[in-house]
Design an enzyme around this catalytic site. Structure first.
Site, PDB file in Angstrom:
ATOM      1  N   PRO A 188       0.822  -1.217   0.000  1.00 16.18           N
ATOM      2  CG  PRO A 188      -0.772  -1.582   1.639  1.00 16.18           C
ATOM      3  CD  PRO A 188       0.545  -2.088   1.147  1.00 16.18           C
ATOM      4  CG  PHE A 189      -0.179   4.227   1.626  1.00 19.69           C
ATOM      5  CD1 PHE A 189      -1.140   5.194   1.360  1.00 19.69           C
ATOM      6  CD2 PHE A 189      -0.412   3.291   2.603  1.00 19.69           C
ATOM      7  CE1 PHE A 189      -2.330   5.215   2.100  1.00 19.69           C
ATOM      8  CE2 PHE A 189      -1.588   3.302   3.334  1.00 19.69           C
ATOM      9  CZ  PHE A 189      -2.556   4.262   3.075  1.00 19.69           C
ATOM     10  NE  ARG A 190       4.256   4.912  -6.665  1.00 16.25           N
ATOM     11  CZ  ARG A 190       4.283   4.125  -7.747  1.00 16.25           C
ATOM     12  NH1 ARG A 190       3.160   3.556  -8.179  1.00 16.25           N
ATOM     13  NH2 ARG A 190       5.414   3.917  -8.392  1.00 16.25           N
ATOM     14  CG  LEU A 191       5.002   2.902   1.645  1.00 16.95           C
ATOM     15  CD1 LEU A 191       4.642   2.976   3.117  1.00 16.95           C
ATOM     16  CD2 LEU A 191       6.104   3.919   1.321  1.00 16.95           C
TER      17      LEU A 191
END
Length: 213
Positions: A188-191
């Site tokens: 999630p959240f490009r992590l």
């Protein structure tokens, strides 16, 4: 709708699963087996990137037909565009993207032709119609009409109506021996999690690095 989900409720950044692997081939096999269960079409499909004589990249989808610690194998016509480019510059990159699993694997390395025995053995496993098509197709050359291709197929089929279809002399395969393999998993959240394995040459030990997403 505004996303107000807190990051602390998402999957932890470090999961302790694939990031703990110490070599890439067993990990690739595990991911491929999961993809076989979840992908609706061709979990062995991979993007193959080569370079033409002007240095312009070329990319297309091909099917991986085998892999082991020596590399990743696919088959095609040696006179095709990819075949000509690999003959001139025997290096390539591969990309597996398993959308249902939110994963991808990037591979880069040197390319060598498979042996005649390997090409013969795989060609013998293909459906007869696909074997006939390999004889009828002048891959990557201009085709005046679909009808002309169907005529060529019919001509080859009539010649081999009985018995086995031999492998065309211009049809073979290649093995990409990786020097780099990167595993990417969506977070999630490009992590995202990214793990890259590198080695200096085939047979050498792998080093592993966690990469920023």
């Amino acid at each position: 709708m505004t996303d107000t989900t807190s990051m602390k409720h998402q999957t932890p950044l470090t999961s302790g699963d694939f990031t703990a692997a110490d070599e890439p081939f067993a990990l690739f096999e595990a991911w491929l087996n999961e993809a076989i269960k979840s992908e609706p079409n061709d979990p062995n499909a991979m993007a193959l990137a080569t370079v033409d004589p002007d240095g312009l990249p070329d990319v297309r989808m091909v099917l991986m037909k085998g892999f082991d610690t020596d590399g990743f194998v696919f088959y095609s016509h040696i006179a095709s565009q990819k075949g000509r480019e690999l003959a001139a510059n025997p290096k390539a990159a591969l990309l597996f993207h398993w959308k249902s699993l939110r994963r991808q694997v990037r591979i880069r390395g040197n390319v060598t032709p498979v042996t005649d025995a390997e090409a013969d053995a795989y060609f013998a496993t293909r459906p007869k119609q696909a074997q006939i098509g390999a004889w009828a197709s002048k891959q990557s050359e201009a085709l005046e009409s679909r009808f002309a291709f169907e005529q060529a197929i019919a001509k080859v089929a009539a010649k081999h109506i009985i018995g086995e279809v031999p492998r065309p002399p211009g049809w073979s395969g290649w093995r990409i021996t990786p020097s780099r393999i990167e595993f990417w998993h969506d977070r999630p959240f490009r992590l995202h999690d990214r793990i890259e394995f590198r080695r200096d040459a085939a047979g050498q030990p792998w080093s592993k690095t966690r990469m920023y997403p």
